[in-house]
Design a protein around this motif. Structure first.
Motif, short mmCIF file in Angstrom:
data_model
loop_
_atom_site.label_atom_id
_atom_site.label_comp_id
_atom_site.label_asym_id
_atom_site.label_seq_id
_atom_site.Cartn_x
_atom_site.Cartn_y
_atom_site.Cartn_z
N TRP A 139 -25.02 74.53 72.84
CA TRP A 139 -25.82 75.15 71.78
C TRP A 139 -24.93 75.59 70.62
CZ3 TRP A 139 -25.50 80.38 70.34
CH2 TRP A 139 -26.43 80.77 69.38
N TYR A 140 -23.86 76.29 70.91
CA TYR A 140 -23.01 76.86 69.87
C TYR A 140 -22.20 75.78 69.13
CZ TYR A 140 -19.51 79.68 67.50
OH TYR A 140 -18.71 80.24 66.55
N PHE A 141 -21.42 75.02 69.87
CA PHE A 141 -20.54 74.04 69.22
C PHE A 141 -21.32 72.83 68.69
CE2 PHE A 141 -17.48 76.46 71.71
CZ PHE A 141 -16.52 76.71 70.74
N GLY A 142 -22.32 72.38 69.42
CA GLY A 142 -23.14 71.28 68.93
C GLY A 142 -23.91 71.67 67.68
N GLY A 143 -24.49 72.87 67.71
CA GLY A 143 -25.25 73.35 66.55
C GLY A 143 -24.38 73.54 65.32
N LYS A 144 -23.21 74.12 65.51
CA LYS A 144 -22.31 74.32 64.37
C LYS A 144 -21.86 72.98 63.78
CE LYS A 144 -19.43 77.49 63.74
NZ LYS A 144 -18.68 78.66 63.44
N ALA A 145 -21.53 72.03 64.64
CA ALA A 145 -21.10 70.72 64.14
C ALA A 145 -22.24 70.03 63.40
CB ALA A 145 -20.61 69.86 65.30
N TRP A 146 -23.42 70.07 63.96
CA TRP A 146 -24.58 69.42 63.34
C TRP A 146 -24.85 70.02 61.96
CZ3 TRP A 146 -29.73 71.19 62.39
CH2 TRP A 146 -30.62 70.17 62.03
N ARG A 147 -24.83 71.35 61.86
CA ARG A 147 -25.06 72.00 60.56
C ARG A 147 -23.93 71.68 59.58
NH1 ARG A 147 -26.75 75.69 64.17
NH2 ARG A 147 -24.85 76.95 64.11
N SER A 148 -22.70 71.66 60.07
CA SER A 148 -21.57 71.39 59.17
C SER A 148 -21.61 69.96 58.63
CB SER A 148 -20.23 71.65 59.87
OG SER A 148 -19.92 70.61 60.76
N LEU A 149 -22.10 69.03 59.41
CA LEU A 149 -22.16 67.64 58.96
C LEU A 149 -23.27 67.41 57.94
CD1 LEU A 149 -21.51 65.82 62.34
CD2 LEU A 149 -19.94 66.03 60.39
N ALA A 150 -24.27 68.26 57.95
CA ALA A 150 -25.36 68.14 56.98
C ALA A 150 -24.89 68.53 55.58
CB ALA A 150 -26.53 69.02 57.40
N ASN A 151 -23.82 69.32 55.50
CA ASN A 151 -23.37 69.85 54.21
C ASN A 151 -21.95 69.44 53.85
OD1 ASN A 151 -25.80 71.34 54.02
ND2 ASN A 151 -24.95 72.89 55.37
N SER A 152 -21.43 68.39 54.45
CA SER A 152 -20.03 68.05 54.15
C SER A 152 -19.82 66.54 54.08
CB SER A 152 -19.10 68.65 55.21
OG SER A 152 -19.23 67.97 56.42
N GLU A 153 -18.69 66.20 53.54
CA GLU A 153 -18.26 64.81 53.46
C GLU A 153 -17.86 64.34 54.86
OE1 GLU A 153 -17.37 61.20 52.62
OE2 GLU A 153 -18.17 62.50 51.06
N THR A 154 -18.28 63.14 55.23
CA THR A 154 -17.97 62.64 56.57
C THR A 154 -16.86 61.60 56.58
OG1 THR A 154 -19.71 60.97 56.43
CG2 THR A 154 -20.32 63.11 57.39
N ALA A 155 -16.36 61.22 55.44
CA ALA A 155 -15.33 60.17 55.39
C ALA A 155 -14.02 60.60 56.03
CB ALA A 155 -15.09 59.76 53.93
N THR A 156 -13.75 61.90 56.07
CA THR A 156 -12.47 62.38 56.61
C THR A 156 -12.55 62.74 58.08
OG1 THR A 156 -12.98 64.64 55.95
CG2 THR A 156 -11.77 63.28 54.36
N LEU A 157 -13.68 62.53 58.72
CA LEU A 157 -13.83 62.93 60.12
C LEU A 157 -12.98 62.05 61.04
CD1 LEU A 157 -17.68 63.48 60.32
CD2 LEU A 157 -15.91 65.22 60.09
N VAL A 158 -12.42 62.71 62.04
CA VAL A 158 -11.66 62.02 63.09
C VAL A 158 -12.17 62.55 64.42
CG1 VAL A 158 -9.39 61.58 64.06
CG2 VAL A 158 -9.63 61.92 61.59
N PRO A 159 -12.78 61.72 65.26
CA PRO A 159 -13.08 60.31 65.04
C PRO A 159 -14.21 60.13 64.04
CG PRO A 159 -14.01 61.02 67.13
CD PRO A 159 -13.23 62.18 66.58
N LYS A 160 -14.21 58.98 63.40
CA LYS A 160 -15.23 58.66 62.41
C LYS A 160 -16.58 58.53 63.10
CE LYS A 160 -12.33 56.51 58.95
NZ LYS A 160 -12.18 57.74 58.25
N LEU A 161 -17.62 58.89 62.39
CA LEU A 161 -18.97 58.70 62.92
C LEU A 161 -19.34 57.23 62.81
CD1 LEU A 161 -20.70 61.83 61.40
CD2 LEU A 161 -20.25 61.39 63.80
#
Length: 160
Positions: free
Chosen positions: A137-159
């Protein structure tokens, strides 16, 4: 590896770490329930020993029915964690399935401890299962919310 730890989206990184742990934490016990049930049972007894629970009062507990059901449930948990970890943006709706499956397990262990068999390992597993629900709930929710408002090109691993 350095890119993973230094990436700007810390919530995504933290979710990757936690979900990797959870996936491994579920997949190996699931396989153990199928192929090494005496090891899984021994771990259950060792936890009881560590908690000072004394001897387990049901020494002949060996059920193919419950072991197979448990293995399938735990393998399902590993699969849910894997898919959410792979792309939490695409699969956030898997989280409620995880919550129901893992919470029902936690409540079942608490029920056994309170009403059926006052053996401390059941209480410990209740807390551990509850912790898994909170982590998703905590880590999944935070990641999901953060991805809605951020650039994903720099993610490791890439989506995907």
């Amino acid at each position: 590896m350095g890119g993973f730890f230094s990436q700007p989206n810390k919530d995504y990184r933290n979710m990757q770490l936690v979900f990797t742990y959870l996936t491994v934490n579920f997949i190996f016990p699931s396989l153990g329930y199928y192929f090494l049930p005496e090891f899984a049972y021994g771990e259950f007894l060792r936890i009881g020993d560590l908690l000072g629970a004394g001897p387990y009062p049901l020494p002949d507990e060996n059920s193919y029915l419950w072991r197979t059901l448990g293995a399938g449930n735990v393998l399902t948990l590993a699969t849910l964690c894997f898919w959410m970890q792979r792309d939490i943006r695409k699969w956030p709706h898997l989280a409620p399935v995880f919550y129901v499956l893992k919470s029902s397990s936690a409540v079942g262990f608490l029920y056994v401890y309170v009403f059926k068999l006052h053996y401390l390992t059941f209480l410990a597993v209740f807390f551990y299962d509850g912790l898994a629900v909170v982590l998703v709930w905590y880590f999944g929710g935070k990641a999901w919310r953060s991805l809605a408002n951020s650039e994903t090109a720099t993610l490791v691993p890439k989506l995907p």
